[in-house]
Design a protein around this motif. Structure first.
Motif, PDB file in Angstrom:
ATOM      1  N   ARG A  72       0.725  -1.173   0.213  1.00  7.45           N
ATOM      2  CA  ARG A  72      -0.036  -0.134   0.023  1.00  7.45           C
ATOM      3  C   ARG A  72       0.829   1.110   0.026  1.00  7.45           C
ATOM      4  NH1 ARG A  72      -3.869  -3.309   3.057  1.00  7.45           N
ATOM      5  NH2 ARG A  72      -6.036  -3.097   1.766  1.00  7.45           N
ATOM      6  N   ASP A  73       0.411   2.067  -0.890  1.00 11.47           N
ATOM      7  CA  ASP A  73       0.841   3.542  -0.806  1.00 11.47           C
ATOM      8  C   ASP A  73       2.307   3.870  -0.575  1.00 11.47           C
ATOM      9  OD1 ASP A  73       0.470   6.473  -0.845  1.00 11.47           O
ATOM     10  OD2 ASP A  73      -0.163   6.409   1.293  1.00 11.47           O
TER      11      ASP A  73
ATOM     12  N   SER B 110      -0.362   1.633  -4.972  1.00 18.06           N
ATOM     13  CA  SER B 110      -0.505   0.497  -4.594  1.00 18.06           C
ATOM     14  C   SER B 110      -0.330  -0.819  -5.318  1.00 18.06           C
ATOM     15  CB  SER B 110      -1.747   0.317  -3.642  1.00 18.06           C
ATOM     16  OG  SER B 110      -1.961   1.249  -2.645  1.00 18.06           O
TER      17      SER B 110
ATOM     18  N   SER C 161      -1.273  -7.430   4.107  1.00 16.93           N
ATOM     19  CA  SER C 161      -0.700  -6.053   3.277  1.00 16.93           C
ATOM     20  C   SER C 161       0.231  -5.825   3.782  1.00 16.93           C
ATOM     21  CB  SER C 161      -2.132  -5.179   3.620  1.00 16.93           C
ATOM     22  OG  SER C 161      -2.097  -4.700   5.023  1.00 16.93           O
TER      23      SER C 161
ATOM     24  N   ASP D 219       2.222  -1.894   4.534  1.00 14.97           N
ATOM     25  CA  ASP D 219       2.177  -0.447   4.648  1.00 14.97           C
ATOM     26  C   ASP D 219       3.450   0.060   4.155  1.00 14.97           C
ATOM     27  OD1 ASP D 219       1.947   2.198   5.186  1.00 14.97           O
ATOM     28  OD2 ASP D 219       1.431   2.103   7.168  1.00 14.97           O
TER      29      ASP D 219
ATOM     30  N   ARG E  58       4.109   3.219   2.899  1.00 12.49           N
ATOM     31  CA  ARG E  58       3.959   4.713   3.018  1.00 12.49           C
ATOM     32  C   ARG E  58       5.465   5.403   3.399  1.00 12.49           C
ATOM     33  NH1 ARG E  58      -0.835   5.976   6.991  1.00 12.49           N
ATOM     34  NH2 ARG E  58       0.154   4.091   7.650  1.00 12.49           N
TER      35      ARG E  58
END
Length: 476
Positions: A30-31, A47, A73, A75, A77
């Motif tokens: 993600r991101d 993503s 998932s 992360d 970021r």
């Protein structure tokens, strides 16, 4: 009014229909900021959805979350994602008693973000072929393996584990075995005792069969002769000094006639190097589809064994005692060199490194490869590819050019670009999550937070455990 509003809401629901069900993925990264290796830029806030061992979608975080659900998932970021790295020149070998030590290195490659390797022949090919299949089936942890099987050589070579050939018929039989029985991914040919005319026959015949070739080129031939025969890749950048030497043809003829030794021929080629000739030759080779694997860091290590102390290298702890013992051969050879020979060694390396920008400007595709494995002293599996990329930038390439050599050209050489080399739907789920941007600083390829290999996730703690286990195995 309340009833009217409720009726309107119900009517809107009927018109819109039921909410679309989300597709199921196995993993969502993600991101992150996506590294566009082909374009040399970045794409923020992306993503990636993965199903099995394949990327199924790449898009804005909201779009991916609206479309996919996943049990796992990451992360990402503030971090950067790119395809896994390829080491296009490794060796597994040293004899059957070292099979275990070689096998123990497979997870080490993964821990350093190397998701595919090209094995360029050694003396335990049966084991490497087995590992290739086991990794492909998910039965063994390691990078995807592409292998040549045993290489082609002349009679009575110094290298073990070769197929000795001296006639066209023997070449044909060897290629039958490699192609039909071993199902090799390419053919490796070296120049230790192989007759020049048989070398050319092997290259031409392999190409006619649809097989890629990789080679050391006999000094009795010019590089142009090898390129004209259809050679796929030159292993080791210093061979390209020949193509830029004013006296290449004459020196090759003298070497073929036995009038000059290898060492003297090498020295004369260095002395006669002309950058203008080199540029023209490299452009011709690029047009002919030739690739080059520099193994620049290996050249640097060997050139400066006289002054660099590797006895405290941390990566030595990952190498088993049997493999470490094989390092002695090159160390002892280097120690016997005269001061003049040492100076020549240094000069040849510096000239070799200076070829990198010329090769890149000419459009000659560069395959990042290390030569790591047995015999090649202090060139460490896994870490070595990061060292190799650092040498490229040190020699004048941009980080973007260095990254392409380790991500895009390997799959292109092997005809695997549809599956590898980018983060896009349909591509393999071999993904690195990095803490920093390698386009800004190539050292960022070492700052690995997570490796996704064949769709399976290894976070930093898991990668550290792989290294800890490898050290324990080496100590045993």
């Amino acid at each position: 009014m309340r009833r009217l509003l409720a009726f309107a809401a119900a009517l809107a629901g009927l018109i819109a229909g039921p909410a679309a069900a989300k597709e199921t993925a196995d993993l969502i990264v993600r991101d992150a900021t996506l590294i566009d290796v082909a374009g040399g830029g970045t794409v923020p806030h992306r993503s990636i959805a993965v199903k099995g061992d394949t990327i199924v979608a790449v898009g804005a975080p909201a779009e991916i979350d609206r479309t996919y659900t996943a049990a796992r998932s990451i992360d990402a970021r503030g971090r950067f994602v790119m395809p896994g790295l390829w080491d296009m020149h490794v060796h597994f070998g040293g004899g059957h008693e070292l099979i275990g030590e070689n096998k123990a290195l497979l997870p080490v490659y993964v821990a350093y973000g190397i998701t595919a390797v090209r094995d360029c022949a050694a003396d335990i090919s049966d084991s490497v072929l087995l590992w290739r299949d086991q990794v492909a089936k998910g039965e063994l942890l390691g990078p995807t393996i592409f292998t040549s099987g045993p290489k082609l050589e002349g009679y009575k070579p110094i290298w073990k584990g070769t197929i000795e050939v001296g006639t066209p018929a023997e070449v044909d039989a060897a290629l039958d075995r490699l192609q039909n029985e071993m199902r090799v991914d390419f053919v490796k040919i070296t120049d230790n005792t192989l007759k020049p005319e048989i070398f050319l026959y092997a290259v031409k015949t392999a190409k006619a069969r649809g097989l890629k070739t990789s080679a050391h080129i006999p000094y009795a031939l010019t590089i142009q002769q090898a390129a004209d025969a259809g050679l796929g890749s030159i292993e080791h950048l210093d061979y390209l000094i020949k193509a830029g030497s004013r006296d290449e043809a004459a020196i090759s003829a003298d070497y073929a006639a036995g009038k000059i030794s290898y060492g003297d021929a090498s020295a004369k080629l260095v002395d006669g190097f002309d950058p203008a000739l080199a540029r023209a030759a490299y452009r011709r080779f690029a047009a002919q589809g030739l690739y080059v694997t520099p193994t620049l860091n290996m050249s640097r290590i060997l050139a400066y064994l006289d002054r660099d102390d590797h006895s405290h290298d941390e990566a030595l702890a990952l190498i088993g005692p049997g493999l470490r013992k094989t390092y002695d051969w090159r160390i002892e050879r280097a120690a016997k060199a005269t001061p003049e020979e040492v100076a020549r060694r240094h000069a040849k390396y510096e000239l070799t490194a200076s070829l990198m920008p010329l090769v890149a400007e000419a459009g000659l595709p560069i395959l990042a490869g290390t030569d790591a494995g047995y015999l090649n002293s202090f060139n460490y599996p896994g870490q070595g590819l990061h060292d190799e990329l650092a040498r490229y930038v040190e020699a004048g390439l941009t980080p973007a050019q260095a990254l392409r050599s380790a991500v895009i050209t390997g799959p292109a050489f092997l005809g695997k670009s549809a599956r590898y080399g980018a983060l896009a739907p349909g591509e393999a789920a071999d993904i690195l999550v990095l803490d920093a941007n390698p386009l800004a600083d190539i050292a960022a390829t070492r700052a690995i937070r997570t490796v996704v290999l064949h769709g399976k996730t290894y976070d930093r703690a898991a990668l550290d455990r792989l290294l800890t286990d490898a050290k324990a195995a080496a100590a045993r």
